[in-house]
Design an enzyme around this catalytic site. Structure first.
Site, PDB file in Angstrom:
ATOM      1  N   CYS C 166       0.854  -1.124   0.069  1.00 26.95           N
ATOM      2  CA  CYS C 166      -0.125  -0.018  -0.043  1.00 26.95           C
ATOM      3  C   CYS C 166       0.791   1.435  -0.109  1.00 26.95           C
ATOM      4  CB  CYS C 166      -0.904   0.069   1.406  1.00 26.95           C
ATOM      5  SG  CYS C 166      -1.649  -1.819   1.517  1.00 26.95           S
ATOM      6  N   HIS C 299      -4.274   7.910   5.240  1.00 24.47           N
ATOM      7  CA  HIS C 299      -4.252   6.370   4.619  1.00 24.47           C
ATOM      8  C   HIS C 299      -5.946   5.773   4.774  1.00 24.47           C
ATOM      9  CE1 HIS C 299      -2.889   2.430   3.866  1.00 24.47           C
ATOM     10  NE2 HIS C 299      -3.301   1.777   5.086  1.00 24.47           N
ATOM     11  N   HIS C 336      -9.639   1.098  -1.680  1.00 24.72           N
ATOM     12  CA  HIS C 336      -8.172   0.872  -1.787  1.00 24.72           C
ATOM     13  C   HIS C 336      -7.400   0.424  -2.959  1.00 24.72           C
ATOM     14  CE1 HIS C 336      -4.124   0.532  -0.214  1.00 24.72           C
ATOM     15  NE2 HIS C 336      -4.500  -0.215   1.159  1.00 24.72           N
TER      16      HIS C 336
END
Lengths: 411, 95, 416
Positions: C166, C299, C336
């Site tokens: 990520c 995030h 995401h």
């Protein structure tokens, strides 16, 4: 004036064995390790395809990675951690060294954890997505090896995984050096890891990447040779310790070599997964990059090329080098092809170039017989060679990338 | 024919699914903590165990139970699995 | 020591669940919508969850931009790069940049995995009469999208893809920044691309970290993340280079930083200590104090562990001010993307700076009292156009990355 970045430790493992000494012996003789016959039982392979690879085999790494630590690890994580520990020890650094808090990890991998990815996909398709294993998934990401190295050595600097096929090793070295040079990390553990599985081997073979048996009956890589027909696949890992030259001196560590410059380029004429038709462009990028570092091509006394026996890849790399030297009005120095003894992937090239510039003896190029008139260059034949002072390592990747590093001997 | 107890089946499952190579299943006592204890198991192991439990025991494990009381030790886990199996049988026979 | 060059963004491009192009992106973000819903990228009936933010089919006007690409992730990347280069006025100039003039710095997790799954299903699944199609593997590695962009636009300089889960794209932006500062390249295409695929969908579900519904970062009732797909590219160059060719900066990339938790292979360090180091490294690199940060693009995955660790980090960095800095999570709108998350979030951040407004995260409260961020909900929150923004991304396996952006004052008003 900022201190240069040096390499102070090297850890490596592969089919040749475990550690610098084992690799040095292969470099000195030029003789590759034994080819292991790949397991073809799953039926993925072409009947007439490549049958062997340079595999780690059942080498016991438990002294470096305990069974408890390795419990959930895939082979890339295990190999990279083992190589990292070897490198750290080689650098004379204790695992309790507080500098690990500011140590970065940069690892290159072309294909990532192939076995666990295959198992995961297999379970998803055969048994259903609900059977996907979280442990396999965790270890199937490209960054698993870097994460495990960082976790086990408590390396808390930036953590990067480079996925740029065969060009990744020198790009990783460049990024690791950059992190140290710009002060973002005090030290960096930089390297490469690859595992070679039967399925991956079969796929590479179907893309005609791998050398098949020729009239000698052997499967052998013949870098730069007129009759070359592919590379030999290898697995393994190399990790290097990078730090600033002033810090190395302060703690009394003798560097293996200095990293003068690194760079990368791309050939946009390359097809997906193939090699392009513009060595002149690559050569220009290479030459300009080297000259930007303040060095001149005529100062380079050894090229540790990434030529591994690929028909198109070797051609592209050698012609790019020839272009660069022609434009610089210099003649090519000795062109060494260590992948003739170490195979493609697994970090052998990284280790070989570093060891060469730190004074290792080099043997003739295994598998080379006949000059390719299109290339007009023969690889190193083992004749007496003065220790190189400035070594250029180059690599071209399927897909278009090229990368290089200029390494200097530290007297 | 003697049937292997659920508890013993779970011992085998733990060793096999979590790759606790070399560990003798019978050495796992019913009271010792499974997680955060001597076996060195963590949250990913808990999830891995769940995948194996669902597949091999035919039960479903709700997310909120993962790693909680039911997983504290082998005794609790056995009771949990037997309860979930009974639930599953009831659901099937109700159809 | 010579003064450091300011690095600016002169073009942005994006493909996301809101559609193809940054106009569609901003429309969705500013309205606080989300694109997380039922999807047909693959049959998800046997997967644990059933929603994701899938990219819709491209409109005819942009279909050509995707070009002759091997995978969806490639197509997203090439379309985003095309848009960004056109905005920057560099689309035709790139092939003429010899040597290392132009470079590509990408982050990706999946590359062409979705297309490769077709090959693997035939190979590893139930044996059928389906012939193996090797070409489905062509763009499989994570380097696929970055390489496709380099090929499509004639890039000859450094091309590299980072695949650190990520944190990938934010790390790549950091590398692009250094490459430009060191004069290694003149123009950098920084970004990333990923597509939905069965492997990551099953994988995250096996970790029980996926919400059955659209994710709700920082909300009390959150149950995990949502997955999304797309591509995003930023054209970066030095201010001097941009001014010399009369290009208008959209924003400044002020700094970047990274760290590693070295704590656990999937869970973040709950104390947030690794994230704190990455954020502080980015702020120091940007030569900006924590007090100067106007908003945070978090995030913000919506998993309890990530949100808690992020709050701990924000608390440590911002102290008493932590609960008053506007925070938004683009993942709440678009899910995401994994490796390329940092790229879409960077583009979203630039759009927020350009518009002088922080986009809302979809849905409403209540906020989890254990992570009491000032989440922008409902309407966009005004910020000055020369605001300083922080973008954070932390990865599976502990790699953390942060980037600092600053608005370019003259860019206020309607988008290009």
């Amino acid at each position: 004036m900022r201190s240069a970045v040096v390499i102070t430790g090297l850890g490596t493992l592969g089919a040749f064995g475990v550690g610098r000494e084992a690799l040095s012996q292969v470099l000195a003789s030029g003789q590759p390790p034994r080819l292991t016959t790949i397991d073809r039982a799953a039926g993925f392979h072409r009947p007439s395809g490549s049958r062997g690879a340079f595999l780690l085999g059942s080498r016991d790494l438990s002294a470096l990675v305990s069974p408890a630590t390795a419990r959930r690890m895939g082979a890339p994580s295990r190999m990279a951690l083992a190589a990292a520990r070897l490198a750290v020890s080689d650098a004379g650094i204790l695992e309790t060294d507080p500098a690990f808090a500011e140590t970065a990890v940069v690892i290159s991998t072309a294909f990532g954890p192939a076995l666990f990815t295959e198992r995961l996909l297999s379970s998803i398709f055969k048994e259903g997505p609900e059977t996907a294993s979280p442990a396999l998934f965790t270890e199937s990401v490209a960054s698993a090896a870097a994460s495990q190295v960082a976790l086990n050595l408590k390396a808390r600097g930036p953590s990067l995984t480079v996925t740029q096929r065969e060009a990744g090793d020198w790009i990783a070295l460049g990024e690791g050096a950059r992190l140290v040079r710009t002060g973002r990390a005090r030290r960096a553990l930089v390297g490469s890891v690859e595992e070679m599985t039967p399925l991956l081997h079969a796929i590479l073979d179907r893309f005609h990447t791998l050398a098949t048996a020729d009239e000698s009956g052997e499967e052998v890589a013949r870098p730069l040779d007129r009759d070359r027909r592919g590379v030999v696949a290898a697995e393994g890992s190399t990790l290097l310790v990078l730090e600033s030259e002033s810090e190395a001196a302060a703690r009394g560590a003798k560097p293996l070599c200095r990293i003068v410059a690194t760079g990368a380029g791309f050939d946009p004429t390359a097809p997906d997964n193939g090699f392009g038709a513009d060595p002149e462009g690559l050569g220009e990028t290479l030459r300009r990059g080297i000259e930007r570092s303040g060095r001149r091509l005529h100062e380079i006394d050894l090229i540790a090329s990434g030529a591994a026996g690929s028909i198109a890849g070797d051609r592209l790399e050698v012609l790019a080098l020839a272009t660069a030297w022609r434009a610089a009005e210099a003649s090519l120095p000795v062109l060494w092809a260590p992948k003739s003894a170490l195979g493609e992937w697994g970090g052998g090239h990284l280790a070989a170039a570093v060891l060469a510039v730190s004074g290792a003896a080099l043997g003739p190029t295994h598998g080379y017989r006949t000059l390719d008139p299109e290339l007009g260059v023969a690889p190193y034949d083992g004749r007496p060679l003065a220790a190189p002072k400035l070594c250029l390592a180059t690599s071209v990747a399927a897909g278009g990338s090229m990368s290089w590093s200029l390494l200097e001997a530290v007297i | 024919m003697t049937e292997v107890s659920t508890q013993d089946r779970l011992r085998e499952l733990l060793v096999k699914s979590l790759h606790l190579d070399g560990l003798d299943p019978s050495s796992i006592s019913e009271d010792e903590p499974l997680f955060g204890g001597g076996l060195g198991l963590d949250s990913v192991d808990a999830l891995e165990l769940v995948v194996s439990l669902e597949r091999d025991f035919g039960i479903t494990v709700p997310s909120e139970d993962v790693g909680r009381d039911a997983f504290a030790n082998l005794k609790n886990l056995t009771a949990f699995v037997e309860l979930r199996q009974a639930d599953a049988r009831r659901t099937r026979s109700a159809r | 020591m010579s003064p450091r060059d300011t690095i600016v963004v002169t073009g942005i491009g994006a493909v996301s669940g809101f559609g193809w192009g940054t106009a569609a992106l901003w429309q969705g973000l500013s309205a606080g919508r989300h694109a997380i819903r039922d999807f047909d990228r693959f049959d998800h009936r046997r997967h644990r969850t059933h929603v994701a933010a899938q990219v819709p089919a491209p409109p005819d006007t942009v279909a050509d931009a995707a070009g002759d690409t091997a995978s969806l992730a490639d197509a997203f990347a090439v379309a985003a790069a095309d848009e960004a280069l056109r905005q920057a006025g560099l689309r035709r100039a790139i092939p003429g940049l010899r040597g290392a003039g132009a470079g590509v710095f990408f982050g990706s997790s999946t590359g062409g995995m979705f297309e490769s799954e077709g090959f693997f299903e035939a190979l590893l699944g139930e044996r059928g009469s389906r012939r193996l199609r090797l070409h489905e593997l062509l763009s499989q590695p994570p380097s696929g999208p970055g390489d496709a962009v380099a090929r499509a636009f004639g890039v000859r300089g450094p091309v590299q893809t980072i695949s650190s889960a990520c944190a990938s794209a934010t790390l790549a932006i950091g590398i692009a920044l250094e490459s430009l500062r060191e004069g290694e390249t003149e123009v950098a295409l920084a970004g990333g691309s990923d597509s939905l695929c069965r492997l990551t969908f099953a994988g995250f579900n096996s970790l029980r970290s996926v919400d059955a519904g659209p994710c709700r970062p920082f909300r009390h009732l959150r149950e995990g993340l949502s997955l999304g797909e797309g591509g995003a590219v930023l054209v970066l160059e030095t201010l001097a280079h941009a001014e010399a060719r009369g290009a208008r900066p959209l924003a400044i990339v002020a700094g970047a930083g990274g760290s590693c938790d070295a704590h656990h292979m999937t869970a973040p360090d709950p104390s947030g200590v690794g994230v704190v180091r990455a954020i502080r490294a980015a702020l120091a690199d940007a030569e900006v104090e924590a007090d100067a940060v106007s908003f945070v693009n978090a995030h913000g995955t919506g998993t309890p562990l990530n949100d808690a660790a992020e709050w701990a980090a924000l608390s440590e960095v911002f102290g008493a001010r932590a609960g008053q800095i506007p925070v938004t999570s683009t993942k709440g709108n678009l899910g995401h993307f994994l490796g390329s998350a940092g790229a879409i979030e960077a583009v979203a951040t630039v759009l927020c700076l350009e518009h002088g407004a922080v986009h809302p995260t979809p849905g409403d409260g209540p906020i989890d009292p254990a992570s009491p961020v000032d989440l922008v909900l409902g309407a966009p929150r005004a910020v000055p156009t020369d605001a300083v923004a922080l973008s954070t991304n932390f990865a599976f396996g502990g790699s953390n990355a942060a980037a600092v952006f600053r608005g370019w004052p003259q860019a206020a008003g309607s988008p290009a």
